[in-house]
Design an enzyme around this catalytic site. Structure first.
Site, mmCIF file in Angstrom:
data_model
loop_
_atom_site.group_PDB
_atom_site.id
_atom_site.type_symbol
_atom_site.label_atom_id
_atom_site.label_comp_id
_atom_site.label_asym_id
_atom_site.label_seq_id
_atom_site.Cartn_x
_atom_site.Cartn_y
_atom_site.Cartn_z
ATOM 1 N N CYS A 7 34.563 41.159 40.328
ATOM 2 C CA CYS A 7 35.473 39.793 39.815
ATOM 3 C C CYS A 7 37.042 40.031 39.566
ATOM 4 O O CYS A 7 37.989 40.821 38.933
ATOM 5 C CB CYS A 7 35.656 40.121 37.894
ATOM 6 S SG CYS A 7 33.404 40.380 37.583
ATOM 7 N N ALA A 9 39.379 38.452 41.458
ATOM 8 C CA ALA A 9 40.300 37.099 41.293
ATOM 9 C C ALA A 9 41.280 36.698 40.438
ATOM 10 O O ALA A 9 40.817 36.945 39.262
ATOM 11 C CB ALA A 9 40.215 35.731 41.750
ATOM 12 N N GLY A 11 45.575 40.809 41.698
ATOM 13 C CA GLY A 11 46.154 41.746 40.995
ATOM 14 C C GLY A 11 46.113 42.904 41.330
ATOM 15 O O GLY A 11 46.511 43.779 41.411
ATOM 16 N N LYS A 12 44.362 43.215 40.882
ATOM 17 C CA LYS A 12 44.595 44.547 40.799
ATOM 18 C C LYS A 12 43.748 44.991 41.966
ATOM 19 O O LYS A 12 43.623 45.881 42.662
ATOM 20 C CB LYS A 12 43.034 44.819 39.488
ATOM 21 C CG LYS A 12 44.084 44.542 38.339
ATOM 22 C CD LYS A 12 42.461 44.873 37.056
ATOM 23 C CE LYS A 12 43.499 44.149 35.768
ATOM 24 N NZ LYS A 12 43.092 42.808 35.507
ATOM 25 N N ASP A 35 36.516 44.114 36.478
ATOM 26 C CA ASP A 35 37.168 43.803 34.857
ATOM 27 C C ASP A 35 36.500 42.326 34.664
ATOM 28 O O ASP A 35 36.908 41.549 35.362
ATOM 29 C CB ASP A 35 38.738 43.229 36.306
ATOM 30 C CG ASP A 35 39.491 42.364 35.046
ATOM 31 O OD1 ASP A 35 40.208 42.675 34.343
ATOM 32 O OD2 ASP A 35 40.695 42.208 35.848
ATOM 33 N N CYS A 47 40.501 42.190 28.971
ATOM 34 C CA CYS A 47 41.573 41.377 28.841
ATOM 35 C C CYS A 47 41.600 41.027 27.533
ATOM 36 O O CYS A 47 41.966 40.430 26.994
ATOM 37 C CB CYS A 47 42.893 40.241 29.523
ATOM 38 S SG CYS A 47 42.373 39.215 29.846
HETATM 39 C C1 SAM Z 1 39.379 38.768 33.921
HETATM 40 S S1 SAM Z 1 39.209 37.975 35.326
HETATM 41 C C2 SAM Z 1 39.542 38.776 36.900
HETATM 42 C C3 SAM Z 1 41.431 39.601 37.218
HETATM 43 C C4 SAM Z 1 41.594 39.802 38.368
HETATM 44 N N1 SAM Z 1 40.869 41.032 38.545
HETATM 45 C C5 SAM Z 1 42.903 40.472 38.597
HETATM 46 O O1 SAM Z 1 43.573 41.869 37.813
HETATM 47 O O2 SAM Z 1 43.729 39.813 39.144
HETATM 48 C C6 SAM Z 1 37.702 37.557 35.618
HETATM 49 C C7 SAM Z 1 36.779 37.491 36.710
HETATM 50 O O3 SAM Z 1 35.631 37.754 36.976
HETATM 51 C C8 SAM Z 1 35.322 35.964 37.503
HETATM 52 N N2 SAM Z 1 33.797 36.200 37.799
HETATM 53 C C9 SAM Z 1 32.679 35.309 36.780
HETATM 54 N N3 SAM Z 1 31.668 35.748 36.244
HETATM 55 C C10 SAM Z 1 31.336 36.441 37.433
HETATM 56 C C11 SAM Z 1 30.053 36.857 38.278
HETATM 57 N N4 SAM Z 1 28.859 36.985 37.568
HETATM 58 N N5 SAM Z 1 30.308 37.487 39.557
HETATM 59 C C12 SAM Z 1 31.934 37.967 39.960
HETATM 60 N N6 SAM Z 1 32.897 37.389 39.165
HETATM 61 C C13 SAM Z 1 32.504 36.340 38.383
HETATM 62 C C14 SAM Z 1 36.133 34.943 37.388
HETATM 63 O O4 SAM Z 1 35.775 34.390 38.256
HETATM 64 C C15 SAM Z 1 37.706 35.717 37.311
HETATM 65 O O5 SAM Z 1 37.997 35.200 38.241
#
Ligand code: SAM
Length: 430
Positions: A251, A253, A256-257, A318, A371
């Protein structure tokens, strides 16, 4: 489009058509003259942040609300009220410019109505503010289901949390330690007449006294600095990845992390996955700006058997969440989220956590992060996981953590940070 017309249109699209405000701003701000963009942003955020109050005043001032194809007119009135009550714009300009904007929204026939309502609001300022003070629910400006949840989870802190959610978020920077120490970069900012304070908790974090366009930040284009809340910056420190380790950022996108992990440990073998290919593009752009390398993969974190090649030393999860910790940055969350979403999000988090655990090496660490401030997504989730998973052990971040109350909950506004939750889990060797 003028700032007033655009902000009314955007607020309408968020509240009535369930669009995300930040996505709309990315797409539509270019339609506004550059000099008016900050104003369009301020008014659209303002309407969405304070929607119930502005709606309440509109109801007091009008016999019946504008509906159907004239509905954007209702949001134009809210834009006018926001300027009159919450901005330092002279009343005649706020009213005049807002009425003028009605023509751009093809609502010119209502210009007399808009003019009358806004002038009346200005004349009745004192009494409108007084009426507001008598309606406690209008102080909170949150949907009832969320107020009730926050009060149930945080009986002591609820009022502070609701207030913090309605504040404007500060701009936090992450200094790239491959380029500068935090002190050096703080000095560089000072030389550019930008004042910043260091975080007590996040070692690379600086909080700007006044937010600025990123292009004013020295070395932004060459990757010396990024914009990231201090709470989000705690992830890299808590994961504590060691040189050369095999890491999964599930997860990931917009990355940032991911980027922070690599800035701290450039030799990591890092795989960054996300289910959303479109959002993954942002990860690639961020990695490119910072000249960092990771394997970036569009994949479902709940199905690692489909894409994982080898077990990982450490995993950052995340998780997708309600984002109730970042309402001050994204006030549209208040109106886009529904009470039912929380159950389905908790279910997805549970599935991802259990699936990824199978791909963590014995002796490895998984950092669970959201978050969110809701316990269903945080401590309740991790408490159940610790009870049901024989080889999982809590690696406490704070002394007062227990299996019943695991993890570190940062509340919105604490040390000027976003609301965030972290729990560190260790996999016992067999
Ligand atoms: C809280 S954001 C992540 C922020 C990121 N870690 C950062 O620090 O920039 C949660 C992400 O989970 C992704 N997501 C949702 N369901 C998912 C899945 N089943 N597998 C992988 N990614 C998923 C979303 O597309 C979203 O980008």
């Amino acid at each position: 489009m003028s700032a007033r017309a655009l902000s009314a249109r955007l607020a309408y699209l968020v509240v009535e058509k369930s669009n995300s405000l930040s996505q709309l701003l990315d797409q539509e701000l270019v339609n506004c003259p550059a000099k008016d963009r900050a104003l369009a942003q301020e008014i659209s955020y303002g309407i969405i942040r304070l929607l119930p109050r502005l709606d309440f005043w509109a109801r007091q001032l009008m016999d019946k609300p504008l509906k159907g194809k004239y509905r954007q007119g209702h949001f134009l009135i809210l834009a006018g009220l926001y300027q009159l009550f919450y901005m330092r714009i002279p009343a005649h300009a706020a009213v005049g410019e807002t009425v003028q904007a009605s023509r751009e929204l093809k609502l010119g026939n209502f210009s007399k109505l808009f003019n009358g309502v806004l002038r009346q609001a200005d004349r009745q300022r004192e009494s409108l503010l007084e009426q507001l003070a008598q309606q406690p629910t209008l102080q909170a400006c949150h949907p009832n289901w969320l107020i009730e949840k926050i009060q149930a989870h945080y009986p002591v802190e609820a009022t502070t949390i609701l207030q913090a959610n309605n504040e404007r978020a500060p701009m936090w920077l992450r200094v790239n330690q491959q380029h500068y120490t935090r002190d050096e970069y703080q000095q560089l900012l000072a030389e550019n007449e930008l004042e910043a304070q260091a975080s007590d908790l996040a070692p690379q974090a600086l909080r700007l006294e006044n937010p600025v366009n990123v292009h004013r930040l020295p070395g932004f284009e060459t990757g010396s600095v990024s914009v990231q809340d201090a709470a989000a910056q705690m992830a890299a420190q808590l994961l504590d990845a060691q040189p050369g380790e095999v890491i999964l950022d599930a997860c990931a996108a917009p990355g940032g992390k991911t980027c922070h992990l690599l800035e701290c440990q450039p030799t990591l073998q890092l795989t960054a996955i996300d289910i959303d290919e479109h959002r993954l593009q942002r990860v690639r752009e961020n990695l490119a700006r910072l000249q960092l390398n990771a394997d970036v993969l569009a994949a479902d974190a709940s199905q690692p058997e489909q894409w994982a090649q080898q077990p990982f030393d450490r995993i950052l999860l995340d998780a997708p969440c309600s984002a109730t910790g970042v309402i001050r940055r994204h006030p549209d969350i208040k109106w886009l989220r529904r009470a039912d979403d929380i159950t389905s999000l908790a279910h997805l988090q549970w599935q991802i956590l259990n699936a990824l655990w199978q791909w963590l090496k014995p002796g490895g660490t998984l950092l669970y992060a959201t978050c969110s401030i809701l316990k269903e997504e945080n401590s309740q989730q991790i408490s159940r996981f610790l009870t049901e998973t024989a080889d999982a052990q809590l690696l406490a971040i704070h002394d007062d953590e227990t299996v019943q109350q695991p993890g570190w909950q940062i509340l919105p506004g604490q040390q000027q940070m976003d609301g965030f939750y972290y729990a560190r889990l260790f996999k016992r060797p067999a």
